[in-house]
Design a protein around this motif. Structure first.
Motif, PDB file in Angstrom:
ATOM      1  N   LEU A 351       0.836  -1.201   0.000  1.00  0.00           N
ATOM      2  CA  LEU A 351       0.000   0.000   0.000  1.00  0.00           C
ATOM      3  C   LEU A 351       0.871   1.251   0.000  1.00  0.00           C
ATOM      4  CD1 LEU A 351      -2.659   1.509   0.185  1.00  0.00           C
ATOM      5  CD2 LEU A 351      -2.686   1.065   2.655  1.00  0.00           C
ATOM      6  N   ALA A 352       1.911   1.254   0.828  1.00  0.00           N
ATOM      7  CA  ALA A 352       2.833   2.390   0.829  1.00  0.00           C
ATOM      8  C   ALA A 352       3.545   2.502  -0.516  1.00  0.00           C
ATOM      9  CB  ALA A 352       3.852   2.238   1.957  1.00  0.00           C
ATOM     10  N   GLY A 353       3.901   1.351  -1.083  1.00  0.00           N
ATOM     11  CA  GLY A 353       4.628   1.350  -2.341  1.00  0.00           C
ATOM     12  C   GLY A 353       3.833   1.923  -3.496  1.00  0.00           C
ATOM     13  N   ILE A 354       2.556   1.566  -3.591  1.00  0.00           N
ATOM     14  CA  ILE A 354       1.758   2.036  -4.727  1.00  0.00           C
ATOM     15  C   ILE A 354       1.570   3.551  -4.689  1.00  0.00           C
ATOM     16  CG2 ILE A 354      -0.558   1.850  -3.713  1.00  0.00           C
ATOM     17  CD1 ILE A 354      -1.485   0.607  -6.361  1.00  0.00           C
ATOM     18  N   VAL A 362       2.475  -1.891 -12.527  1.00  0.00           N
ATOM     19  CA  VAL A 362       2.941  -2.316 -11.204  1.00  0.00           C
ATOM     20  C   VAL A 362       1.783  -2.258 -10.211  1.00  0.00           C
ATOM     21  CG1 VAL A 362       4.496  -1.789  -9.289  1.00  0.00           C
ATOM     22  CG2 VAL A 362       5.321  -1.618 -11.643  1.00  0.00           C
ATOM     23  N   GLY A 363       0.973  -1.209 -10.304  1.00  0.00           N
ATOM     24  CA  GLY A 363      -0.190  -1.097  -9.427  1.00  0.00           C
ATOM     25  C   GLY A 363      -1.149  -2.260  -9.599  1.00  0.00           C
ATOM     26  N   LEU A 364      -1.333  -2.705 -10.826  1.00  0.00           N
ATOM     27  CA  LEU A 364      -2.227  -3.839 -11.074  1.00  0.00           C
ATOM     28  C   LEU A 364      -1.623  -5.144 -10.556  1.00  0.00           C
ATOM     29  CD1 LEU A 364      -3.512  -2.909 -14.643  1.00  0.00           C
ATOM     30  CD2 LEU A 364      -4.800  -2.831 -12.490  1.00  0.00           C
ATOM     31  N   GLU A 365      -0.298  -5.261 -10.592  1.00  0.00           N
ATOM     32  CA  GLU A 365       0.347  -6.435  -9.990  1.00  0.00           C
ATOM     33  C   GLU A 365       0.087  -6.468  -8.488  1.00  0.00           C
ATOM     34  OE1 GLU A 365       4.277  -8.041 -11.441  1.00  0.00           O
ATOM     35  OE2 GLU A 365       4.448  -5.983 -12.186  1.00  0.00           O
ATOM     36  N   ILE A 366       0.155  -5.301  -7.858  1.00  0.00           N
ATOM     37  CA  ILE A 366      -0.132  -5.213  -6.424  1.00  0.00           C
ATOM     38  C   ILE A 366      -1.584  -5.595  -6.159  1.00  0.00           C
ATOM     39  CG2 ILE A 366      -0.383  -3.585  -4.499  1.00  0.00           C
ATOM     40  CD1 ILE A 366       2.064  -2.092  -5.640  1.00  0.00           C
ATOM     41  N   GLN A 367      -2.487  -5.097  -6.982  1.00  0.00           N
ATOM     42  CA  GLN A 367      -3.904  -5.418  -6.828  1.00  0.00           C
ATOM     43  C   GLN A 367      -4.150  -6.913  -7.005  1.00  0.00           C
ATOM     44  OE1 GLN A 367      -6.589  -2.749  -8.901  1.00  0.00           O
ATOM     45  NE2 GLN A 367      -8.078  -4.385  -9.242  1.00  0.00           N
ATOM     46  N   THR A 372      -5.417 -12.283  -4.726  1.00  0.00           N
ATOM     47  CA  THR A 372      -5.073 -13.681  -4.457  1.00  0.00           C
ATOM     48  C   THR A 372      -5.030 -13.947  -2.960  1.00  0.00           C
ATOM     49  OG1 THR A 372      -3.750 -13.741  -6.493  1.00  0.00           O
ATOM     50  CG2 THR A 372      -3.364 -15.486  -4.879  1.00  0.00           C
ATOM     51  N   LEU A 373      -4.486 -12.995  -2.210  1.00  0.00           N
ATOM     52  CA  LEU A 373      -4.412 -13.138  -0.755  1.00  0.00           C
ATOM     53  C   LEU A 373      -5.808 -13.188  -0.141  1.00  0.00           C
ATOM     54  CD1 LEU A 373      -2.496 -13.246   1.703  1.00  0.00           C
ATOM     55  CD2 LEU A 373      -2.591 -10.751   1.783  1.00  0.00           C
ATOM     56  N   PHE A 390      -7.054  -3.723  -0.175  1.00  0.00           N
ATOM     57  CA  PHE A 390      -7.416  -4.032  -1.557  1.00  0.00           C
ATOM     58  C   PHE A 390      -8.322  -2.957  -2.149  1.00  0.00           C
ATOM     59  CE2 PHE A 390     -10.469  -5.943  -4.539  1.00  0.00           C
ATOM     60  CZ  PHE A 390      -9.592  -6.374  -5.531  1.00  0.00           C
ATOM     61  N   ASN A 391      -9.314  -2.518  -1.393  1.00  0.00           N
ATOM     62  CA  ASN A 391     -10.239  -1.503  -1.905  1.00  0.00           C
ATOM     63  C   ASN A 391      -9.535  -0.180  -2.177  1.00  0.00           C
ATOM     64  OD1 ASN A 391     -12.633  -3.022  -1.989  1.00  0.00           O
ATOM     65  ND2 ASN A 391     -12.932  -2.780   0.205  1.00  0.00           N
ATOM     66  N   VAL A 392      -8.600   0.188  -1.316  1.00  0.00           N
ATOM     67  CA  VAL A 392      -7.854   1.430  -1.525  1.00  0.00           C
ATOM     68  C   VAL A 392      -6.959   1.311  -2.753  1.00  0.00           C
ATOM     69  CG1 VAL A 392      -6.101   2.966  -0.542  1.00  0.00           C
ATOM     70  CG2 VAL A 392      -7.948   2.091   0.907  1.00  0.00           C
TER      71      VAL A 392
END
Length: 454
Positions: A351-354, A362-367, A372-373, A390-392
């Motif tokens: 979250l801090a990274g995005i 990259v943002g979509l990879e985080i999402q 998956t989690l 996830f929502n943020v």
């Protein structure tokens, strides 16, 4: 010892100890002779198993708000905790002097418990108790006390991070610095000593970077701030970030080979990253986030309009955030769920990274990683609600797809951290958040209040 005690002791040894500082293995050996210590560790054990084994409140409720920790285990945790508190309350001054290490251990366990429950006020009470008992000694020589101090400082950084995500703009900008005590400033000798040191650098770098960024959004509301004020704020922030970078340089040079990343080429000729252990990966992830926070690309974008128009985009931040994503992708999710309960987890780091990366891919990879989690464990990781993260992240990506980069997320009105997570996984009932960023289509800053899909 009752059957119930045996059950939670067995769980403690098999599932809780691997997630905690090794000092608690020593503490476990003392528990038989110290009932207050035994009650405290069984309280944390019951709390841990209760939070990992979620129950549905109602059969028809939604996937997130319907989840709650196991009522049976949480109730037993409260009973053990109450018993330990009662024993602590009747102690005399001479008891503290005779059993100082035991009492310190109990207070550190209490702090872990309050952190897991999201009880900020209870946590701060135990922080004051620790400081009074230690008299905030700057020079702790005893090895056991030093280890307990390291574990305690780690949980303080976890609570600091939880307060940052989420608080109001004013509170977030003025979150306190939490320096390490002098006894923990020596060259770290163990993985856990290295962890608390890199956590301190990461949190301080985050504090400095976000404080400077948020100042621009406060200035955005007013017209009476001169360019010289901007320059002074930016220069002050970058000077302090350079100091933290020097500390981080020293930290990474001290990493033993067993904790360093291993880079390999995969079948697609791209580089993968792996580690010899989960804890080594997590420590290095803290290092990576600290590096991202020490980059000043976002700050230049906010403070120097000419640089934003003509200079390079903040690719350095993107490199570090991409590295963070690769570390998270390498790590086993189930291990992250069970081992990150008492430290800052990957979901909080991502979250801090995005917020410091302008790449939509990259943002979509985080999402995708968070999605998956959620499928695996729709509750929490790193003591932070996964679905809230996830929502943020989803909203940040939606904004980015529209040409609007988000650099900070704050509460419209501060709630002091919300209420304890007694029957759920989020201490804050958040329906909307302020998203602060820059609209590249209009070349201006924005601050929008956006509802969360919860």
């Amino acid at each position: 010892m009752t059957d119930r005690d045996v059950f939670y002791t067995t769980y403690w040894e098999g599932s809780c100890l691997p997630a905690l500082h090794p000092i608690f293995q020593f503490a476990t050996s003392l528990a038989t002779d110290h009932p207050i210590l035994n009650d405290a560790l069984l309280a944390l054990s019951a709390c841990n198993i209760g939070r990992l084994h979620a129950e549905r409140r109602t059969p028809s409720a939604g996937t997130m708000c319907s989840m709650s920790p196991s009522l049976i285990h949480q109730t037993r945790s409260h009973l053990y905790y109450s018993s330990a508190i009662q024993k602590l309350a009747i102690m005399q001054p001479q008891d503290y002097q005779r059993n100082s290490v035991t009492i310190l251990t109990v207070l550190v366990l209490f702090a872990h418990l309050e952190q897991a429950m999201g009880n900020f006020q209870g946590f701060y009470t135990h922080v004051r108790g620790m400081m009074n008992l230690l008299e905030w000694h700057e020079d702790v020589r005893d090895a056991a006390t030093k280890s307990l101090l390291a574990s305690w400082m780690q949980i303080r950084y976890v609570v600091w991070w939880a307060r940052a995500y989420f608080s109001s703009l004013e509170v977030c900008q003025h979150l306190p610095s939490i320096p390490l005590p002098a006894s923990l400033l020596d060259v770290p000798q163990t993985l856990h000593e290295r962890r608390v040191k890199v956590l301190s650098i990461m949190c301080e770098s985050h504090r400095l970077n976000f404080s400077a960024a948020l100042q621009q959004f406060r200035n955005f509301r007013s017209d009476d701030v001169s360019g010289s004020d901007f320059d002074e704020c930016y220069a002050y922030c970058t000077t302090l970030l350079h100091r933290e970078a020097a500390k981080l340089d020293a930290w990474v040079l001290q990493l033993p080979p067993s904790e360093q990343p291993i880079y390999e080429l995969n079948d697609t000729d791209s580089t993968t990253i792996r580690f010899q252990s989960h804890d080594a990966a997590l420590n290095y992830a803290y290092y990576v986030v600290a590096r991202a926070m020490q980059c000043t690309g976002v700050l230049r974008l906010l403070y120097d309009r000419e640089s934003a128009l003509h200079g390079p985009k903040y690719n350095e931040e993107e490199y570090w955030v991409q590295t963070l994503v690769r570390i998270a992708q390498w790590s086993d999710m189930q291990t992250s769920i069970t081992r990150n309960s008492y430290t800052i987890g990957f979901s909080g780091l991502l979250l801090a990274g995005i917020l410091r990366c302008q790449s939509l891919s990259v943002g979509l990879e985080i999402q995708d990683w968070l999605q998956t989690l959620i499928h695996l464990q729709p509750t929490e990781e790193g003591a932070f609600p996964i679905y809230q993260t996830f929502n943020v992240v989803k909203i940040i990506n939606q904004q980015r797809a529209l040409g609007r980069d988000v650099f900070a997320v704050t509460l419209p009105v501060d709630d002091e951290g919300g209420t304890p997570k007694l029957t759920g996984y989020n201490s804050q009932s958040i329906t909307s958040l302020h998203f602060h960023g820059k609209d590249h289509n209009l070349d201006c800053l924005f601050q929008d209040c956006i509802s969360l899909d919860v």
